[in-house]
Design an enzyme around this catalytic site. Sequence first.
Site, PDB file in Angstrom:
ATOM      1  N   ARG A  94       0.874  -1.176   0.000  1.00 54.57           N
ATOM      2  CA  ARG A  94       0.000   0.000   0.000  1.00 54.57           C
ATOM      3  C   ARG A  94       0.906   1.220   0.000  1.00 54.57           C
ATOM      4  NH1 ARG A  94      -3.285  -2.839  -1.499  1.00 54.57           N
ATOM      5  NH2 ARG A  94      -5.375  -3.286  -0.707  1.00 54.57           N
ATOM      6  N   GLU A 110      -3.195   7.633  -3.974  1.00 52.39           N
ATOM      7  CA  GLU A 110      -3.697   7.003  -5.181  1.00 52.39           C
ATOM      8  C   GLU A 110      -5.066   7.547  -5.591  1.00 52.39           C
ATOM      9  OE1 GLU A 110      -2.178   2.936  -4.746  1.00 52.39           O
ATOM     10  OE2 GLU A 110      -4.004   2.368  -5.799  1.00 52.39           O
ATOM     11  N   HIS A 117      -1.231   0.187  -9.942  1.00 50.62           N
ATOM     12  CA  HIS A 117      -1.826  -0.759  -8.972  1.00 50.62           C
ATOM     13  C   HIS A 117      -2.410  -1.989  -9.681  1.00 50.62           C
ATOM     14  CE1 HIS A 117      -3.672  -1.030  -4.681  1.00 50.62           C
ATOM     15  NE2 HIS A 117      -3.341  -2.227  -5.141  1.00 50.62           N
TER      16      HIS A 117
HETATM   17  C1  GLV Z   1      -4.576  -5.250  -3.898  1.00 52.90           C
HETATM   18  O1  GLV Z   1      -3.889  -4.303  -3.644  1.00 52.90           O
HETATM   19  C2  GLV Z   1      -5.178  -6.071  -2.902  1.00 52.90           C
HETATM   20  O2  GLV Z   1      -5.129  -5.750  -1.707  1.00 52.90           O
HETATM   21  O3  GLV Z   1      -5.776  -7.091  -3.287  1.00 52.90           O
END
Ligand code: GLV
Length: 323
Positions: A235, A264, A282
């Site tokens: 993250r 983000e 992402h």
């Molecule tokens: C993606 O970032 C997830 O947490 O699945």
Amino acid sequence: MAEIAVTAPLPGDALARLEELHTVRVRPAGPPLVGRDMVSFVGGADALVCLLADRVAAEVFALCPNLKVVANYAVGVNNVDLEAARTSGVWVTNTPDVLTDATADLAWALILAVARRIGEGDGMVRSGAFTGWQPALLLGTGLQGKILAIIGMGRIGAAVARRGVGFGMRIAYHGRAPRPVDGVEAEFVADLDELLARADVLSLHCPLTAQTRRLIDARRLGLLPAGAIVVNTSRGEVVDEEALVRALESGALGGAGLDVYEREPVVHPGLLGRSDVVLLPHIGSATREARAAMAELVVDNVIAALAGDQPITPAVRPLVPRS
Ligand code: GLV
Ligand code: GLV
């Protein structure tokens, strides 16, 4: 028949299985649902299926009395108020395992892309700047024998470690406790500062919690050896992005590979112009296989919770489940 609110269409046919059993409301793809918009979207629903940018705050649990399960289409659950869910009697589920290999592959794609300057090379060829083989063209960093430092030896961290062995790296890791990985010789380093001081490649695989928010700050970035590569597929908020930009600008780091960002989808402007960073939108779990399996797991979790059973992959177990 229960009512299920889904904040966005999911890949594959998994939702069709829910529609056979329950009334399903699917919101068209759009911006993340937050605040009161989330409360009104959930309304009287028994289950919520949501994405990682949607926010499920305490008020959702307080104001949506029928809600029994929040099934997050992600492994991370930092977008949900977990304590409010627990005390309100609501299950929260996530999608571990099915995205582990996809995410570990992507972390490695970033490690290799930064170490071997893949983005720069691709740009050079496309722009016509490639004029022939040269002894010192785009020299990168060899990984063999170097230390791959992993923060968070969960499923994904372990999968990244296994791949690291294949690339001839030595594995060291930090986490709350030693987590031996089958078939991998990995050194547990209890002191994070000590691990950072030895990290040739630092790869982050911890969940975002109050303890890990901005874990990688200016001081800790300063501990990394000269030329170290930082990769984040966890993250964005685990890294102080401004401090990372300053560390890159100072020339202390070898580069960074990022799949996630602190604000983000906004990306720090100091990253955008740099050739020593590789930036992805992402997509850690974005394989057709993983995303379809995540949808199946979300559906299985909702079906189990609404049947009064324990979901397949609970992230939060309610104190007393609502009925
Ligand atoms: C993606 O970032 C997830 O947490 O699945
Ligand atoms: C998530 O699946 C993790 O444990 O890393």
